[in-house]
Design an enzyme around this catalytic site. Structure first.
Site, mmCIF file in Angstrom:
data_model
loop_
_atom_site.group_PDB
_atom_site.id
_atom_site.type_symbol
_atom_site.label_atom_id
_atom_site.label_comp_id
_atom_site.label_asym_id
_atom_site.label_seq_id
_atom_site.Cartn_x
_atom_site.Cartn_y
_atom_site.Cartn_z
ATOM 1 N N ARG A 189 -25.824 -26.927 49.867
ATOM 2 C CA ARG A 189 -24.832 -25.815 49.605
ATOM 3 C C ARG A 189 -26.231 -26.651 47.933
ATOM 4 N NH1 ARG A 189 -19.897 -28.021 46.863
ATOM 5 N NH2 ARG A 189 -21.272 -28.750 45.484
ATOM 6 N N HIS A 221 -19.965 -25.808 43.622
ATOM 7 C CA HIS A 221 -18.760 -25.113 44.404
ATOM 8 C C HIS A 221 -18.981 -23.604 43.945
ATOM 9 C CE1 HIS A 221 -15.648 -24.130 46.878
ATOM 10 N NE2 HIS A 221 -14.960 -24.073 45.556
ATOM 11 N N TYR A 261 -22.536 -34.091 39.895
ATOM 12 C CA TYR A 261 -22.032 -34.918 40.906
ATOM 13 C C TYR A 261 -23.778 -35.086 41.762
ATOM 14 C CZ TYR A 261 -20.125 -30.858 42.847
ATOM 15 O OH TYR A 261 -19.814 -29.829 43.199
#
Lengths: 326, 342
Positions: free
Chosen positions: A240, A244, A252
């Site tokens: 990814r 998100h 992170y």
């Protein structure tokens, strides 16, 4: 395995590039405050959407995730559907009632995404069962992420499909992160594919950033499925390349992970392959990209000039069957 | 009867010694005889409150595993693991009182069957939706791991349970967090009336172990020594902090789902085939052939078991039913929270 024609290679390139450009436009619109809700990018994962969906037949059904805009476009949705929906406009597929990719169309064989992603598997096992009972050569293709594989419904649905030998193809998009949870905290096996022997079904692992390998692996799995041999788990390894969603800066994720995967960009790789194998000339490439830019511009304009839904109609398609916008 | 379980060294690779083998035979027999009394006598006499669920034919699984636990370990028996309760120190009096809904039973007549537990003895009561047991076992395993005393959890469930989502979530969590949990699947071939071929598409459920990144083993669940050896390995692994294991014990449910189920859906030849694999004569034969026990001693054990059961049943029958006015006691945890103190 059928060989792809030159124009099919161009199709794959077109959808990959279209997916990427739609994504980039959505980010722009989001930053301009024109998107209702969040933007969930498929940056870096386009080859999975395109390679799998392109291998399907018209009668097949998919259940896309929020990152499968590419698959939805291969199944016939246009960029304008996506822009309208993200911007909450009344001409959008849900008439401004739902956001992002939360829409589907049974005529195109697309089920609207279910946010609790694991739930997709039992639902798609049901779609596969219906097809089997009707004697149709229909395959249900369900997308899940690495995080969804830890949920109970994933297990129940896949076990059920294995026992009943249903034509269910599970595409496990292992993009390294379930929101901020890395895969090593998600599972104690290196690959999602390791789960398959526990259900008595075959698994295939594939480089999810290689659109041709994804396409070929999907074709091979579909052959097995149409032969009635039961479900297949196809794990596509990818990364990814964003947070998100646009609101998440993904601090992170170690920077070197992004650096490593940037070198594996599926579009850059496919461009190189097409160039090396002389499957696409510079002129052809320019023509495809020009077409995409025109479509994007037109569709963004169309979406921006479309109206928001009138509030008095808000409750209508909630209950009425066949109501407009439903 | 009550047993005191001494803590043993964390690693133990030898097989059971003769004294323990005799205890295993005792536990197998006391389980079989107690359950026979419940199912074939007391239930038919109308003296049981509710249904009777037994582990007839499956006794070796509980015995071969629970007998190896030490102080501080925790067991989650299923409703077919009567032996685990007895091994962990629940008395036959308490058990019969509970089945008969008596005031002196562990739930004081508020619950029936084996829905009993004791935090002191390390027994967690059965959760009827069995799949839910496994995440709870993981929680206990996490607590034991954090306390760092090398304690372990044994959790029993059936093959039907393995199709449940909570089982998947629990096994995955246990593997990721390396919890000291031994997952013991009592695969008795029928989940109520569902045969295994309609339950899962694998030959051995132990294939699930590696799918989660933990060892998986399938053993003959009617061979108490095989269960013992496999459980020993899994328990040792858990004590060392190496994480969970999955142990499939293949057996057969020699009754219906419960006393009210005639199990007409089970082909008669299956019962006949499994009758020959009865775990109790198998252990007897082994012990006699190795001269680890004499026939006379077996008869003595059987006589004393009958006496124990007679005494416990008589006690339970003479024991009063709970008084109506006490029904709300123990519902909320206050002064009357006996089940936490017991």
């Amino acid at each position: 395995m059928r060989n792809l024609t030159r124009s099919q290679y161009h199709d794959l390139y077109y959808y990959l590039r279209l997916n990427r450009r739609v994504d980039e436009q959505l980010v722009n619109l989001y930053r301009q405050g024109k998107v209702v809700g969040g933007v969930y990018s498929s940056l870096g994962q386009e080859a999975i959407s395109v390679g799998t969906a392109y291998a399907l037949e018209p009668q097949d059904v998919i259940s896309p995730l929020i990152r499968n805009v590419g698959a939805m476009m291969v199944r016939g949705f246009r960029p304008r559907d996506i822009f309208l929906q993200y911007m909450g406009r009344q001409d959008g597929p849900t008439g401004g009632r739902d956001a992002n990719t939360h829409f589907g169309d049974l005529q195109r064989g697309v089920l609207a995404p279910i946010s609790m992603l694991g739930e997709t598997i039992p639902v798609m096992a049901g779609v596969a069962l219906a097809g089997k009972m009707r004697g149709e050569k229909r395959v249900a293709l369900a997308y899940v992420g690495d995080g969804a594989t830890s949920t109970g419904p994933f297990h129940e649905g896949l076990n059920f499909a294995a026992v009943l030998k249903l034509p269910l193809l599970v595409i496990a998009e292992n993009n390294g992160w379930a929101y901020s949870t890395p895969t090593e905290k998600q599972m104690a096996v290196p690959d999602i594919a390791e789960r398959a022997p526990g259900y008595g079904i075959p698994a295939v692992r594939v480089d999810g950033n290689d659109v041709l390998r994804v396409y070929e692996s999907t074709r091979a799995a579909l052959e097995r499925l149409r032969g009635g041999a039961g479900p297949v788990l196809l794990e596509c390894k990818t990364m990814r390349m964003k947070g998100h969603a646009e609101h998440d800066d993904a601090r992170y994720v170690p920077k070197e992970v992004f650096d490593k995967w940037r070198k594996k960009d599926p579009i850059v790789r496919f461009e190189k392959l097409l160039r090396d194998r002389r499957l696409m000339t510079v002129e052809e490439k320019t023509e495809i990209e020009g077409r995409i830019e025109r479509e994007i511009r037109e569709d963004v304009d169309f979406a921006e000039s479309s109206l928001f839904p009138p509030p008095e109609g808000a409750a209508r398609p909630v209950w009425e069957s066949g109501a407009e916008g439903a | 009867m009550t047993t005191t379980r001494a803590a043993r060294p964390p690693e133990r690779t030898r097989g059971p010694d003769p004294a323990r083998l005799e205890r295993m035979l005792y536990y197998l027999k006391v389980t079989r005889e107690s359950e026979s009394r419940l199912e074939r006598v007391l239930y038919r006499q109308g003296k049981i409150v509710g249904g009777v669920y037994t582990g007839r034919g499956q006794e070796a699984i509980g015995v071969g595993s629970a007998i190896q636990l030490a102080r501080g370990d925790v067991v989650f028996p299923s409703h077919r693991d009567f032996s685990s309760f007895v091994i962990h120190g629940v008395s036959l009096r308490e058990i019969f009182c509970n089945w008969m809904g008596r005031a002196e039973g562990p739930t004081r007549g508020r619950e029936n069957t084996l829905h009993i537990g004791s935090l002191k003895l390390g027994i967690i009561p059965i959760i009827s939706p069995l799949g839910d047991t496994l995440p709870v076992a993981c929680g206990v395993g996490l607590a034991l791991k954090q306390r760092g005393r090398g304690n372990v959890v044994l959790v029993h469930f059936g093959e039907g349970t393995t199709s449940r989502g909570d089982v998947h979530e629990a096994m995955n969590l246990a593997a990721v967090m390396k919890l000291p949990v031994v997952f013991i699947c009592n695969n008795n071939a029928y989940a109520y009336s569902t045969p295994t071929e309609k339950q899962f598409a694998v030959r051995d459920l132990s294939a699930r172990g590696p799918a989660y990144g933990m060892p998986g083993a399938t053993v003959d669940g009617n061979d108490v020594l095989a269960v013992y050896a496999a459980a020993q390995k899994s328990i040792a692994r858990a004590r060392k902090g190496e994480g969970p294991s999955f142990l499939e014990c293949k057996t057969f449910r020699m009754t219906g789902h419960s006393a009210h189920d005639a199990a007409e859906y089970v082909p008669a030849e299956l019962f006949k085939r499994w009758e020959k694999k009865d775990p109790i004569p198998r252990l007897e034969k082994f012990l006699l052939s190795r001269r680890l026990i004499v026939a006379k001693r077996i008869r003595e054990l059987e006589r004393s078991i009958q006496q124990e059961i007679n005494e416990a049943v008589a006690y339970a029958e003479a024991s009063p039913l709970p008084e109506g006015r006490t029904a709300v006691e123990g519902v909320y945890c206050g002064e009357q929270c006996w089940w936490l103190k017991d």
